[in-house]
Design a protein around this motif. Structure first.
Motif, PDB file in Angstrom:
ATOM      1  N   ILE A   1       3.942  16.316 -15.623  1.00 40.71           N
ATOM      2  CA  ILE A   1       3.379  15.101 -15.029  1.00 40.71           C
ATOM      3  C   ILE A   1       4.476  14.054 -14.942  1.00 40.71           C
ATOM      4  N   ALA A   2       4.536  13.361 -13.829  1.00 38.45           N
ATOM      5  CA  ALA A   2       5.563  12.342 -13.632  1.00 38.45           C
ATOM      6  C   ALA A   2       5.021  11.012 -14.124  1.00 38.45           C
ATOM      7  N   PRO A   3       5.908  10.022 -14.310  1.00 39.41           N
ATOM      8  CA  PRO A   3       5.428   8.697 -14.716  1.00 39.41           C
ATOM      9  C   PRO A   3       4.491   8.116 -13.660  1.00 39.41           C
ATOM     10  N   GLU A   4       3.619   7.239 -14.101  1.00 39.50           N
ATOM     11  CA  GLU A   4       2.709   6.580 -13.160  1.00 39.50           C
ATOM     12  C   GLU A   4       3.527   5.690 -12.219  1.00 39.50           C
ATOM     13  N   VAL A   5       3.110   5.616 -10.951  1.00 41.24           N
ATOM     14  CA  VAL A   5       3.854   4.747 -10.030  1.00 41.24           C
ATOM     15  C   VAL A   5       3.592   3.286 -10.418  1.00 41.24           C
ATOM     16  N   ASN A   6       4.596   2.455 -10.166  1.00 42.63           N
ATOM     17  CA  ASN A   6       4.466   1.046 -10.529  1.00 42.63           C
ATOM     18  C   ASN A   6       3.335   0.405  -9.738  1.00 42.63           C
ATOM     19  N   PRO A   7       2.653  -0.561 -10.335  1.00 41.22           N
ATOM     20  CA  PRO A   7       1.523  -1.204  -9.647  1.00 41.22           C
ATOM     21  C   PRO A   7       1.901  -1.722  -8.268  1.00 41.22           C
ATOM     22  N   SER A   8       3.166  -2.151  -8.105  1.00 40.23           N
ATOM     23  CA  SER A   8       3.569  -2.695  -6.804  1.00 40.23           C
ATOM     24  C   SER A   8       3.534  -1.626  -5.721  1.00 40.23           C
ATOM     25  N   ALA A   9       3.617  -0.362  -6.116  1.00 36.77           N
ATOM     26  CA  ALA A   9       3.621   0.708  -5.114  1.00 36.77           C
ATOM     27  C   ALA A   9       2.242   1.306  -4.901  1.00 36.77           C
ATOM     28  N   GLN A  10       1.262   0.861  -5.709  1.00 36.52           N
ATOM     29  CA  GLN A  10      -0.073   1.430  -5.547  1.00 36.52           C
ATOM     30  C   GLN A  10      -0.779   0.802  -4.352  1.00 36.52           C
ATOM     31  N   LEU A  11      -1.525   1.611  -3.645  1.00 35.27           N
ATOM     32  CA  LEU A  11      -2.267   1.083  -2.490  1.00 35.27           C
ATOM     33  C   LEU A  11      -3.392   0.186  -3.001  1.00 35.27           C
ATOM     34  N   PRO A  12      -3.586  -0.946  -2.339  1.00 36.11           N
ATOM     35  CA  PRO A  12      -4.614  -1.877  -2.818  1.00 36.11           C
ATOM     36  C   PRO A  12      -6.026  -1.296  -2.679  1.00 36.11           C
ATOM     37  N   HIS A  13      -6.886  -1.674  -3.623  1.00 30.53           N
ATOM     38  CA  HIS A  13      -8.291  -1.273  -3.522  1.00 30.53           C
ATOM     39  C   HIS A  13      -8.952  -2.061  -2.403  1.00 30.53           C
ATOM     40  N   LEU A  14      -9.912  -1.457  -1.743  1.00 31.19           N
ATOM     41  CA  LEU A  14     -10.551  -2.131  -0.616  1.00 31.19           C
ATOM     42  C   LEU A  14     -11.882  -2.760  -1.012  1.00 31.19           C
ATOM     43  N   ALA A  15     -12.490  -2.227  -2.081  1.00 37.03           N
ATOM     44  CA  ALA A  15     -13.842  -2.695  -2.411  1.00 37.03           C
ATOM     45  C   ALA A  15     -13.951  -3.038  -3.885  1.00 37.03           C
ATOM     46  N   GLY A  16     -12.933  -3.654  -4.395  1.00 37.87           N
ATOM     47  CA  GLY A  16     -12.981  -4.067  -5.790  1.00 37.87           C
ATOM     48  C   GLY A  16     -12.567  -2.958  -6.724  1.00 37.87           C
ATOM     49  N   ALA A  17     -12.370  -3.312  -7.980  1.00 36.21           N
ATOM     50  CA  ALA A  17     -11.812  -2.371  -8.941  1.00 36.21           C
ATOM     51  C   ALA A  17     -12.805  -1.287  -9.336  1.00 36.21           C
ATOM     52  N   ASN A  18     -14.116  -1.550  -9.129  1.00 35.43           N
ATOM     53  CA  ASN A  18     -15.112  -0.546  -9.504  1.00 35.43           C
ATOM     54  C   ASN A  18     -15.089   0.670  -8.580  1.00 35.43           C
ATOM     55  N   PHE A  19     -14.609   0.438  -7.394  1.00 30.03           N
ATOM     56  CA  PHE A  19     -14.539   1.524  -6.424  1.00 30.03           C
ATOM     57  C   PHE A  19     -13.107   2.030  -6.338  1.00 30.03           C
ATOM     58  N   ARG A  20     -12.968   3.356  -6.182  1.00 28.58           N
ATOM     59  CA  ARG A  20     -11.610   3.882  -6.031  1.00 28.58           C
ATOM     60  C   ARG A  20     -11.108   3.767  -4.595  1.00 28.58           C
ATOM     61  N   LEU A  21     -12.002   3.336  -3.704  1.00 26.79           N
ATOM     62  CA  LEU A  21     -11.645   3.232  -2.291  1.00 26.79           C
ATOM     63  C   LEU A  21     -10.383   2.401  -2.118  1.00 26.79           C
ATOM     64  N   HIS A  22      -9.380   2.993  -1.476  1.00 22.16           N
ATOM     65  CA  HIS A  22      -8.100   2.305  -1.320  1.00 22.16           C
ATOM     66  C   HIS A  22      -7.666   2.250   0.137  1.00 22.16           C
ATOM     67  N   ALA A  23      -6.572   1.547   0.374  1.00 22.53           N
ATOM     68  CA  ALA A  23      -6.135   1.298   1.751  1.00 22.53           C
ATOM     69  C   ALA A  23      -5.696   2.564   2.468  1.00 22.53           C
ATOM     70  N   GLY A  24      -5.639   3.673   1.759  1.00 18.70           N
ATOM     71  CA  GLY A  24      -5.218   4.928   2.384  1.00 18.70           C
ATOM     72  C   GLY A  24      -6.059   5.305   3.581  1.00 18.70           C
ATOM     73  N   ILE A  25      -7.347   4.996   3.528  1.00 14.32           N
ATOM     74  CA  ILE A  25      -8.220   5.364   4.645  1.00 14.32           C
ATOM     75  C   ILE A  25      -7.796   4.633   5.923  1.00 14.32           C
ATOM     76  N   LEU A  26      -7.351   3.365   5.746  1.00 11.41           N
ATOM     77  CA  LEU A  26      -6.887   2.628   6.926  1.00 11.41           C
ATOM     78  C   LEU A  26      -5.642   3.296   7.501  1.00 11.41           C
ATOM     79  N   ILE A  27      -4.769   3.725   6.610  1.00 12.06           N
ATOM     80  CA  ILE A  27      -3.557   4.416   7.068  1.00 12.06           C
ATOM     81  C   ILE A  27      -3.931   5.703   7.799  1.00 12.06           C
ATOM     82  N   ALA A  28      -4.898   6.428   7.230  1.00 17.05           N
ATOM     83  CA  ALA A  28      -5.309   7.700   7.841  1.00 17.05           C
ATOM     84  C   ALA A  28      -5.917   7.476   9.225  1.00 17.05           C
ATOM     85  N   LEU A  29      -6.766   6.433   9.324  1.00 18.35           N
ATOM     86  CA  LEU A  29      -7.392   6.165  10.624  1.00 18.35           C
ATOM     87  C   LEU A  29      -6.350   5.712  11.641  1.00 18.35           C
TER      88      LEU A  29
END
Lengths: 348, 499, 390
Positions: free
Chosen positions: C203-231
């Motif tokens: 397992i590699a180190p966790e990526v720094n928070p600055s590189a993590q994709l922002p959550h789209l619907a708050g911290a309770n949801f795992r939904l992240h900006a990746g879907i926008l990138i995919a679309l």
């Protein structure tokens, strides 16, 4: 066409209606115990199967269910799913899930958690500082204690003066077996002034022979054959289901015997009973069962559990078919060593 | 034996391929059926031979109604057929192919060939064929293979023989020989249904001619009618078979090919040491029987062949080593031999096919984006100019007829600045009307001062369009002759005979 | 308008009917593999009702686990009930991107089986830039994704280069490169550069928070900006194919390489470009997966995203929109299956049966046509794999 559609609509409607009506009635008093498996599936003949067997043995006290994981990406959503279902205790199998279990435990302090094969500690980013978490119980096993006995037995049993071991992958839960085994052989050598060689693990350098995964049967057979050619007549594979490949090799060549791991192979792999010298057993199911029991009876603590020879969490299985083939004196010595380790008079 | 068809009708979905066709063939008669591609000739013959079932109508043999469900039924009543594409197994011998499907065996399953061999040799002697029963089909010339097909039908007592476009694959000499064979068969009482769209042959051999257009019998014609008359009946309007050709006015050399060698991937020569020059304002036709290196030579000119040596200069610019794109943009319009395979992208629209070559250029492209508007505007213009009959420029080209497909190819290729037009079999499979259009267009290009390199296996086409004719045989150019040369001499050259 | 609906019906009818059939047949499997149902085998009526309720429960759980679960909304906002939908999207996000990587290749007449390997290399690139460097948040994400794209484009482009220069078949090459990627990540996670300190398991180190994709619907949801990138990527692929000269060449080569070549389009250049782009798309999937939901590289980071992508692209008929929808469907089945397994006794594996059946029926339109007696089922396919003829 019309008719078919009608039928299908009816079917769908019926299933929805009955589905709502027939929602399962809750059973009183029983707690919900939930297991998140590691990759490999529930039928892996290894720790997933062992953990699930332990849970199924607790059905008197708990409704048990499990979720399989097809990769580590499934850990977090699986845990979340069980949180949503208000499980009283969530048990993660395997050390790779530990991080996610600890994360969930900190966010849900009222739910109990346990991790099989890991201490379940909360560590900082570079793992220099680790602290226990109150609602996480780590279930670990000093399998090296029983493997030490097995190593001693192997060294005494070997006619060729060479024994071997290999692992599935260099995980700590695997190498601890190999380490204990090699040290047991070394102990035999020092007591008996012999020079039995161990192939496959160097307890000083901590390096050894590994398949690379827990599914490559061909490679496992190849390794076993290689060990036989180098003269090894006792082989201990620490690679989950791959042990069968080695036992099969023992059976076909007749040149070696196999030491099984985790659960007594005499029962779990009866087709190989004729070549299984013994088993280094890990009481994984019992540990899971007891943590569920503790939760149901409100005696759960976060204090980690370590399976040892002393608390019977690890053990060496009876010799079964081999009890007549192993000299009684050697059997007695192996038993005595076990007692000494349990009492602490013999340090590994 | 006489064969009579009454009111044969066959539809495929909305398309009526045969619409109440009546036809009679008398004993010892050669009856030609003339019609354009898609007129319904093949459908009719497949019905007679039992490959298709008619929706209505009846077939009578010697006055009696017969039902023909499959080819074996047809053979049983004495109807045999020689298909355009031979149904022979190349790695079997002549004799083995003849007995195929009628094998008689000894008790232990050994093939009994001696009987068939005697029958075959006797039959061949009757018709004056020379044939080696033990020769392998793949080693025989096409003309001889066709005779094996004919023998195969005759040996099982065919009294009516259907020949489907039999001359399409033959050299002029082989065609003449076939005509002799047909006449001999007639004299012995065999009836022949001769399907063709080649007017010269039809006139030369047939006793009666029935013309089919759009699934209907439109006329019975006499063999003494002129080719123009027959063609007009086929098409349903007056046609001009010999395009008006002005006197050639050759200018400077445009294409100069020197010592060109084209190899296949294994290093065998497909074209060897070919040299020729095409001038501005002239049509040089490369004639020859199919498969003598013409296709490879045509492709080599636009660098579609990978292993080439020698020199190809267009207006003084060496083409060898350039990409296909660059070769074309030096000023070549290229009409490939196969429209469907190499000329067009079937699933693409007409508009898209029209910019296959120029889609990266203004005004169709702005940077890397396409301008659908510019593409459509151009398509509308060209559809009009080349009279491409389509409902919409957005229709896929697969929906077009062969002639309209070829017009799309021509429209695309001729819209670049062009010095040389390379046209390979430009009228293959086209109807008479489209052939006229293509021929006129080719001559118009010549008269506008462009060099034209025409590849054709149709002798009529070659003589109608060419100013000079180069004959290819076995990868070489045997001779370059003037267009006034006699058909006989051309035929000999195509067969590899050099005086 | 009528024409529009006809078109929709033409292209969507086959998938829809296949979908329906798959569910009906899987329902039989669910009922007949259930102990409770089998116990009632001797009472036809009871057998039927138990069977229906079992299947109904399973599919209800499948729905609740993938779209909306009222139990989750209970005592919270309605919003919370859509948690399963957000999980569906999270699961579908990498699949959209790998699916596009396969679909785009289909459009150019190539069969890209290598999305798995390309995904892994993208994940490696994103992970390394993510944990090893420190940048400002937005920049860091872009750089990490850039690394993912660059690495995997090279990995995919290499396949194109081999095919264009030597004629090596892309199917064989990509299969082999999948193995290489699988073992490469095992090895790289043993190196000190990648292995997380004090860990032995890969397992590699966790990526720094600055590189993590922002959550789209708050911290309770795992939904992240990746879907926008995919679309966005899906839109990009559509635009590329339909509005650019490059896409025109891709489609031309895919539909008839001989004609494209004759018209002067360089088939080898198109092959290389397509494979590089496909690699980039799959790699972007790997990057988004690491930066969006996993945050750390593990040996099994690839999961089966690259292989499921083939099914997704086939189901989506190699069209960007279709691929997005197919990926969402697969995401829904996977997340819903989790609830089905934990709420009812129906095993998660039934989801694989449903997926397999859908694909089976899509691939055998004659069968669907026969069962539903539909005549005008549009089966014309843009990308019937030309794979093996090169």
């Amino acid at each position: 066409m019309k008719k078919t559609i009608k039928f299908v609509t009816l079917f769908a409607a019926l299933s929805l209606v009955t589905g709502v009506v027939a929602a399962p009635a809750s059973q009183a008093a029983k707690i919900k115990a939930c297991i998140v498996l590691d990759t490999g599936g529930v039928d892996d003949h290894s720790f997933n199967a062992g953990a699930w067997a332990g849970a199924q043995a607790s059905t008197a006290l708990a409704d048990v269910s499990y979720l399989p994981s097809s990769s580590s990406a499934d850990f977090a959503p699986n845990i979340k799913k069980f949180l949503d279902q208000k499980c009283a205790i969530i048990i993660g199998v395997g050390f790779s899930i530990s991080g996610e279990i600890v994360k969930a435990a900190k966010a849900n302090p009222t739910t109990k958690f346990a991790v099989v094969d890991d201490a379940g500690l909360d560590c900082n980013a570079d793992y220099s500082v680790c602290n226990p978490v109150a609602n996480v119980k780590g279930l670990t096993f000093s399998t090296d204690q029983a493997a030490f006995q097995a190593g001693y037995l192997a060294a005494g049993y070997s006619k060729t003066g060479t024994v071997a071991t290999y692992g599935g992958a260099p995980y700590p839960t695997v190498t601890i077996f190999m380490d204990g085994y090699a040290k047991g052989v070394a102990y035999y050598n020092s007591v008996k002034k012999k020079n039995v060689k161990v192939l496959g693990w160097d307890p000083v350098k901590k390096t050894g022979t590994f398949v690379g995964d827990f599914s490559n049967t061909a490679k496992a057979s190849q390794l076993s054959q290689g060990f036989e050619q180098q003269g090894a007549d006792v082989i201990m594979p620490v690679a989950g289901g791959l042990g069968a490949a080695t036992a099969k090799q023992s059976q076909t060549s007749g040149k070696s015997v196999t030491i099984w791991v985790d659960t007594d192979g005499f029962y779990s792999a009866p087709q190989y009973a004729s070549v299984l010298l013994t088993t280094v057993a890990k009481g994984l199911g019992n540990a899971v069962k007891s943590v569920i029991t503790d939760t149901a009876t409100r005696r759960f603590t976060g204090a980690s559990y370590v399976g040892t020879l002393k608390n019977n969490g690890v053990s060496i299985s009876p010799l079964h078919n081999f009890s007549s083939k192993v000299p009684a004196a050697l059997q007695a010595e192996v038993k005595r060593i076990g007692g000494q380790i349990a009492s602490g008079s013999l340090k590994i | 034996m006489s064969l009579e068809l009454k009111g044969i009708t066959k539809s495929f979905g909305a398309l009526v391929a045969n619409d109440g066709i009546d036809l009679s063939v008398n004993r010892g008669e050669i009856h030609a059926i003339l019609g354009e591609n898609g007129a319904g000739k093949s459908t009719l013959m497949n019905i007679v031979y039992g490959l298709l079932q008619p929706d209505s109508g009846e077939i009578r043999v010697d006055g009696k109604v017969v039902t023909i469900h499959e080819p074996s039924d047809a053979l049983a009543v004495g109807i045999g057929m020689v298909h355009q594409h031979f149904m022979l197994i190349p790695v079997f011998t002549v004799l083995e192919n003849i007995v195929l499907g009628h094998e008689s065996t000894s008790k232990i399953g050994k093939l009994k060939l001696s009987e068939a061999r005697e029958k075959l040799l006797a039959l061949a002697a009757d018709f004056g064929f020379e044939i080696d029963p033990d020769a392998y089909i793949e080693n025989l010339p096409v003309g001889v293979q066709q005779r094996v097909e004919i023998l195969k039908a005759l040996i099982y007592d065919a009294k009516v023989l259907i020949l489907d476009e039999p001359t399409a694959v033959l050299t002029p000499q082989e065609t003449d020989e076939l005509i002799e064979v047909m006449k001999r068969l007639r004299s012995q009482g065999t009836s022949i249904i001769f399907i063709s769209h080649k007017l010269r042959e039809v006139k030369a051999v047939s006793d009666r001619i029935t013309v089919i257009r759009r699934g209907k019998v439109v006329a019975s014609a006499d063999p003494s009618s002129s080719q123009e008359e027959l063609a007009s009946l086929m098409v349903g309007r007056p046609v001009n078979l010999m395009p008006d050709k002005k006197r050639p006015n050759p200018g400077a050399p445009i294409l100069e090919v020197k010592d060109l060698v084209v190899l296949d991937p294994s290093g065998r020569p497909l074209v060897s040491d070919v040299s020729f020059t095409v001038h501005a304002g002239e049509v040089l036709a490369i004639a020859g029987v199919q498969g003598n290196g013409q296709s490879e030579l045509a492709e080599a000119v636009v660098n579609l062949q990978a292993h080439i040596r020698g020199s190809i200069e267009l207006g003084g610019v060496q083409l060898i080593g350039k990409s296909v794109h660059d070769s074309l943009h030096e000023g070549i319009a290229y009409v490939p031999e196969s429209r469907e395979l190499d000329g067009l992208i079937g699933s693409f629209s007409i508009a898209e096919n029209l910019i296959l070559d120029t889609h990266r250029e203004a005004p169709y492209a702005k940077g890397i984006t396409l301008s659908p508007k510019a593409v459509a505007t151009r398509a509308e213009v060209q559809v009009k100019e080349f009279d491409i009959r389509a409902q919409s420029i957005q229709d896929p080209v697969t929906s077009l007829s062969g002639g309209n497909k070829q017009k799309v190819v021509l429209a695309r290729e001729l819209s670049r600045p062009v010095k040389l037009l390379v046209a390979s079999q430009p009228t293959r499979g086209l109807d008479v009307g489209s052939i006229e259009f293509v021929h006129e267009r080719i001559l118009a290009e010549r008269d506008a001062g462009r060099a034209v390199l025409l590849f054709s296996t149709e002798l009529d086409e070659v003589t109608a369009l060419a100013d000079r004719i180069a004959v290819m045989y076995a990868g070489k150019i045997l001779a370059i002759v003037d267009a006034t040369v006699s058909r006989e001499e051309l035929g000999l050259l195509m067969a590899g005979v050099k005086k | 308008m009528k024409k529009f609906w006809n078109r929709i019906a033409g292209t969507a009818l086959l998938p829809a009917l296949s979908f329906l059939l798959a569910f009906v047949i899987s329902g039989l499997f669910i009922a007949l593999s259930d102990a409770k149902v089998l116990k009632e085998a001797s009472h036809p009526l009871k057998f039927m009702t138990t069977a229906l309720s079992t299947v109904g429960n399973a599919y209800l759980a499948l729905f609740q686990g993938s779209i909306f679960d009222p139990n989750l909304a209970h005592g919270h906002t309605v919003w919370q009930g859509f948690y399963p939908l957000s999980e569906t999207i999270v699961t579908a996000t990498p699949l959209i991107l790998t699916g596009l990587a396969v679909a785009l290749a289909f459009q150019s007449g190539l069969f890209n089986i290598g999305a798995q390997g390309q995904f892994i290399f993208g994940a490696i690139g994103a992970s390394y830039v993510g944990f090893h460097f420190h940048f400002s948040p937005v920049l860091h994400v872009f750089l990490a994704l850039g690394a993912a794209i660059a690495l995997s484009a090279l990995y995919g482009g290499f396949v194109g280069l081999l095919k264009a220069r030597t004629g090596a078949h892309e199917v064989i090459v990509t299969i082999m490169l999948n193995y290489i990627a699988g073992f490469f990540i095992l090895w790289i996670l043993k190196t000190t550069t990648f292995l997380r300190p004090r860990r032995i398991d890969p397992i590699a180190p966790e990526v720094n928070p600055s590189a993590q994709l922002p959550h789209l619907a708050g911290a309770n949801f795992r939904l992240h900006a990746g879907i926008l990138i995919a679309l966005l990527a899906a839109y990009f692929v559509w635009w590329l194919l339909n509005r650019t000269t490059i896409g025109f060449q891709f489609r031309a080569v895919g539909a008839n390489a001989a004609a494209a070549k004759t018209a002067g389009i360089s088939v080898s250049r198109v092959t290389i470009a397509t494979m590089a782009l496909c690699g980039a798309l799959a790699g972007l999937g790997g990057g988004v997966h690491v930066l969006g939901s996993e945050h750390a590289l593990t040996a099994d980071i690839g999961g089966s995203f690259g292989f499921d992508a083939i099914t997704v692209a086939l189901l989506g008929r190699a069209k960007p929109t279709g691929t997005v929808l197919a990926a969402l469907l697969f995401g829904a089945l996977r997340t819903g299956g989790r609830t089905m397994q934990s709420n009812t006794t129906t095993p998660l594996d039934i989801v694989l049966v449903i997926q397999a059946l859908i694909v089976l029926f899509i691939a055998a339109p004659t069968l669907v046509r026969f069962i539903f007696r539909v005549k005008n089922l549009k089966t014309k396919d843009a990308m019937t794999a030309k794979g093996w003829n090169g």
